[in-house]
Design a protein around this motif. Structure first.
Motif, PDB file in Angstrom:
ATOM      1  N   VAL A  30       6.923  -7.202 -12.927  1.00 64.70           N
ATOM      2  CA  VAL A  30       8.641  -7.239 -11.702  1.00 64.70           C
ATOM      3  C   VAL A  30       8.616  -5.353 -11.048  1.00 64.70           C
ATOM      4  O   VAL A  30       8.579  -4.221 -11.872  1.00 64.70           O
ATOM      5  CB  VAL A  30       9.415  -6.361 -12.889  1.00 64.70           C
ATOM      6  CG1 VAL A  30      10.394  -6.653 -12.370  1.00 64.70           C
ATOM      7  CG2 VAL A  30       8.824  -8.315 -13.190  1.00 64.70           C
ATOM      8  N   HIS A  31       8.511  -5.482  -9.705  1.00 70.87           N
ATOM      9  CA  HIS A  31       8.759  -4.208  -9.355  1.00 70.87           C
ATOM     10  C   HIS A  31       9.852  -4.552  -8.772  1.00 70.87           C
ATOM     11  O   HIS A  31      11.265  -4.711  -8.010  1.00 70.87           O
ATOM     12  CB  HIS A  31       8.156  -4.444  -7.259  1.00 70.87           C
ATOM     13  CG  HIS A  31       6.896  -4.800  -8.241  1.00 70.87           C
ATOM     14  ND1 HIS A  31       5.662  -3.721  -7.327  1.00 70.87           N
ATOM     15  CD2 HIS A  31       5.891  -5.775  -7.959  1.00 70.87           C
ATOM     16  CE1 HIS A  31       4.306  -4.383  -7.874  1.00 70.87           C
ATOM     17  NE2 HIS A  31       4.632  -5.160  -7.892  1.00 70.87           N
ATOM     18  N   GLY A  32      10.596  -3.150  -9.077  1.00 73.61           N
ATOM     19  CA  GLY A  32      12.175  -3.457  -8.747  1.00 73.61           C
ATOM     20  C   GLY A  32      13.401  -2.764 -10.039  1.00 73.61           C
ATOM     21  O   GLY A  32      14.182  -3.181  -9.252  1.00 73.61           O
ATOM     22  N   GLY A  33      12.838  -3.140 -10.722  1.00 73.86           N
ATOM     23  CA  GLY A  33      13.838  -3.193 -11.904  1.00 73.86           C
ATOM     24  C   GLY A  33      14.158  -2.425 -12.154  1.00 73.86           C
ATOM     25  O   GLY A  33      14.163  -1.821 -13.216  1.00 73.86           O
ATOM     26  N   ASP A  34      14.481  -0.988 -11.519  1.00 76.00           N
ATOM     27  CA  ASP A  34      15.014   0.222 -12.518  1.00 76.00           C
ATOM     28  C   ASP A  34      16.117   0.297 -13.229  1.00 76.00           C
ATOM     29  O   ASP A  34      16.504   0.694 -13.516  1.00 76.00           O
ATOM     30  CB  ASP A  34      14.926   1.497 -11.784  1.00 76.00           C
ATOM     31  CG  ASP A  34      13.922   1.380 -10.542  1.00 76.00           C
ATOM     32  OD1 ASP A  34      12.869   0.504 -10.052  1.00 76.00           O
ATOM     33  OD2 ASP A  34      13.260   2.495 -10.268  1.00 76.00           O
ATOM     34  N   ASN A  35      16.914  -0.315 -12.524  1.00 83.34           N
ATOM     35  CA  ASN A  35      18.286  -0.865 -13.104  1.00 83.34           C
ATOM     36  C   ASN A  35      18.502  -1.700 -14.517  1.00 83.34           C
ATOM     37  O   ASN A  35      20.002  -2.164 -14.634  1.00 83.34           O
ATOM     38  CB  ASN A  35      19.238  -1.288 -11.744  1.00 83.34           C
ATOM     39  CG  ASN A  35      19.454  -0.271 -11.279  1.00 83.34           C
ATOM     40  OD1 ASN A  35      19.783   1.018 -11.249  1.00 83.34           O
ATOM     41  ND2 ASN A  35      19.666  -0.492  -9.742  1.00 83.34           N
ATOM     42  N   LEU A  36      17.691  -2.800 -14.161  1.00 83.89           N
ATOM     43  CA  LEU A  36      17.289  -3.665 -15.439  1.00 83.89           C
ATOM     44  C   LEU A  36      17.683  -2.982 -17.182  1.00 83.89           C
ATOM     45  O   LEU A  36      17.122  -2.153 -17.009  1.00 83.89           O
ATOM     46  CB  LEU A  36      16.786  -4.727 -15.434  1.00 83.89           C
ATOM     47  CG  LEU A  36      15.796  -5.052 -14.124  1.00 83.89           C
ATOM     48  CD1 LEU A  36      14.829  -6.051 -14.880  1.00 83.89           C
ATOM     49  CD2 LEU A  36      17.425  -6.162 -14.268  1.00 83.89           C
ATOM     50  N   THR A  37      18.632  -3.227 -18.129  1.00 85.59           N
ATOM     51  CA  THR A  37      18.520  -3.029 -19.454  1.00 85.59           C
ATOM     52  C   THR A  37      17.550  -3.523 -19.962  1.00 85.59           C
ATOM     53  O   THR A  37      16.690  -4.332 -19.563  1.00 85.59           O
ATOM     54  CB  THR A  37      19.846  -3.317 -19.719  1.00 85.59           C
ATOM     55  OG1 THR A  37      19.929  -5.064 -20.573  1.00 85.59           O
ATOM     56  CG2 THR A  37      21.298  -3.175 -19.066  1.00 85.59           C
ATOM     57  N   THR A  38      17.253  -2.814 -21.584  1.00 84.08           N
ATOM     58  CA  THR A  38      16.372  -3.664 -22.040  1.00 84.08           C
ATOM     59  C   THR A  38      16.154  -4.860 -22.603  1.00 84.08           C
ATOM     60  O   THR A  38      15.502  -6.089 -22.411  1.00 84.08           O
ATOM     61  CB  THR A  38      16.029  -3.129 -23.543  1.00 84.08           C
ATOM     62  OG1 THR A  38      15.359  -1.070 -22.848  1.00 84.08           O
ATOM     63  CG2 THR A  38      15.108  -3.235 -23.919  1.00 84.08           C
ATOM     64  N   GLU A  39      17.322  -5.137 -22.879  1.00 86.04           N
ATOM     65  CA  GLU A  39      17.819  -6.693 -23.009  1.00 86.04           C
ATOM     66  C   GLU A  39      17.266  -7.382 -21.676  1.00 86.04           C
ATOM     67  O   GLU A  39      16.938  -8.579 -22.240  1.00 86.04           O
ATOM     68  CB  GLU A  39      19.628  -6.252 -22.785  1.00 86.04           C
ATOM     69  CG  GLU A  39      19.642  -5.942 -24.854  1.00 86.04           C
ATOM     70  CD  GLU A  39      20.423  -4.970 -24.291  1.00 86.04           C
ATOM     71  OE1 GLU A  39      20.081  -3.925 -25.639  1.00 86.04           O
ATOM     72  OE2 GLU A  39      20.063  -4.423 -22.838  1.00 86.04           O
ATOM     73  N   GLU A  40      18.314  -6.847 -20.795  1.00 92.15           N
ATOM     74  CA  GLU A  40      17.877  -7.849 -18.936  1.00 92.15           C
ATOM     75  C   GLU A  40      16.506  -8.068 -18.846  1.00 92.15           C
ATOM     76  O   GLU A  40      16.010  -9.292 -18.726  1.00 92.15           O
ATOM     77  CB  GLU A  40      18.394  -7.505 -17.526  1.00 92.15           C
ATOM     78  CG  GLU A  40      19.594  -7.486 -18.257  1.00 92.15           C
ATOM     79  CD  GLU A  40      20.893  -6.346 -16.857  1.00 92.15           C
ATOM     80  OE1 GLU A  40      21.871  -7.189 -16.125  1.00 92.15           O
ATOM     81  OE2 GLU A  40      20.111  -5.641 -16.829  1.00 92.15           O
TER      82      GLU A  40
END
Length: 286
Positions: A30-40
């Motif tokens: 996955v690229h560009g997942g900087d804003n994802l939480t650990t749960e996501e």
């Protein structure tokens, strides 16, 4: 699932340690997942259903080219081999430019991992083992039962922990490895692998099989496993059972055809290499 005001992450499907079409171990990158939480990140990993899914992130260490978080259906891993090579391949294919001309430096849970490129082959420097000792009698008996090997074929049983808690059962021959009949269930966190040599003259020098238990206690076989190959290679070189370079095969029993290049350089460092191919470049995960 995630913040839709931010740029949507994208995902590459990568075949790692492949030796032909769809012959290695699949990986979601996955690229560009900087804003994802650990749960996501965990939820997306579970939904994709691969043995691991990784998330490429900006480095926090100034000596690293990128940071990698590695998830499997049961949680997060500090290190794993095929995710390391597949993610590096995906990062380079997306235009990643390493700070050094001769290496890529990955930041992950165990620290910095060096990756080198030789033509179409990437290789990571095997991390030092966190636990390297014989299995106890109880652990040995359980490992034999879970993997379904012929106990008479067992040469030794050792821990080769380098993130995943691998237990290695070294068998007399590659045929003994292929003959094992593993159980269908095992407790979560059970990571056991088999290794046995071929006679001279084969394309491969060693045959490996690796098994892991998921959160539902399903004891599954992995197509090709970089972290287990790394632990095995360190052990084989350390014990003088191989010298310089060898090729390991993995995945034959489940329809894969993985090839892993294992080498020890003049400094004593062990390198685990293979080819990767992007099978599909996905658009935004919306």
């Amino acid at each position: 699932m995630w913040n839709r005001t931010a740029k949507m992450p994208t995902c590459d499907l990568v075949d790692v340690f492949c030796d032909g079409p769809l012959s290695g171990n699949p990986l979601g990158v996955v690229h560009g997942g900087d804003n994802l939480t650990t749960e996501e990140m965990q939820a997306l990993t579970n939904w994709l259903g691969f043995s691991e899914t990784t998330f490429l992130l900006p480095p926090s260490d100034p000596d690293a080219d990128y940071r990698l978080r590695i998830f499997y259906p049961g949680g997060e891993l500090p290190f794993a081999g095929h995710p390391t090579l597949g993610s590096c391949h995906s990062w380079l294919a997306a235009g990643g430019m390493p700070a050094s001309e001769d290496k890529v430096v990955q930041e992950c849970g165990i620290g910095l991992v060096e990756i080198r490129q030789d033509g179409d082959t990437l290789a990571f420097r095997a991390p030092e083992l966190l636990k390297y000792e014989p299995l106890t009698d109880q652990e040995r008996a359980a490992a034999i039962a879970f993997t379904g090997i012929d106990e008479g074929a067992l040469v030794e049983a050792v821990h080769v922990v380098n993130g995943p808690k691998w237990q290695l059962l070294r068998l007399k021959t590659a045929g003994d490895v292929l003959a094992a009949q593993p159980a269908s269930k095992a407790p979560l966190g059970t990571d056991i692998g088999l290794a046995g040599p071929y006679e001279t003259g084969f394309e491969r020098d060693w045959e490996l099989r690796a098994f892991f238990a998921d959160s539902h206690e399903r004891f599954s076989e992995d197509p090709v496993t970089g972290s287990f190959n790394a632990g095995v290679a360190i052990h084989l070189f350390e014990q003088g059972l191989v010298k310089g370079f060898y090729v390991a095969g993995q995945g034959r029993k489940i329809g894969a055809n993985g090839l892993v290049m294992c080498a020890q350089d003049e400094s004593g460092a062990v390198w685990i290499g293979g080819k990767s191919k992007i099978v599909s470049k996905q658009g935004a995960l919306d």
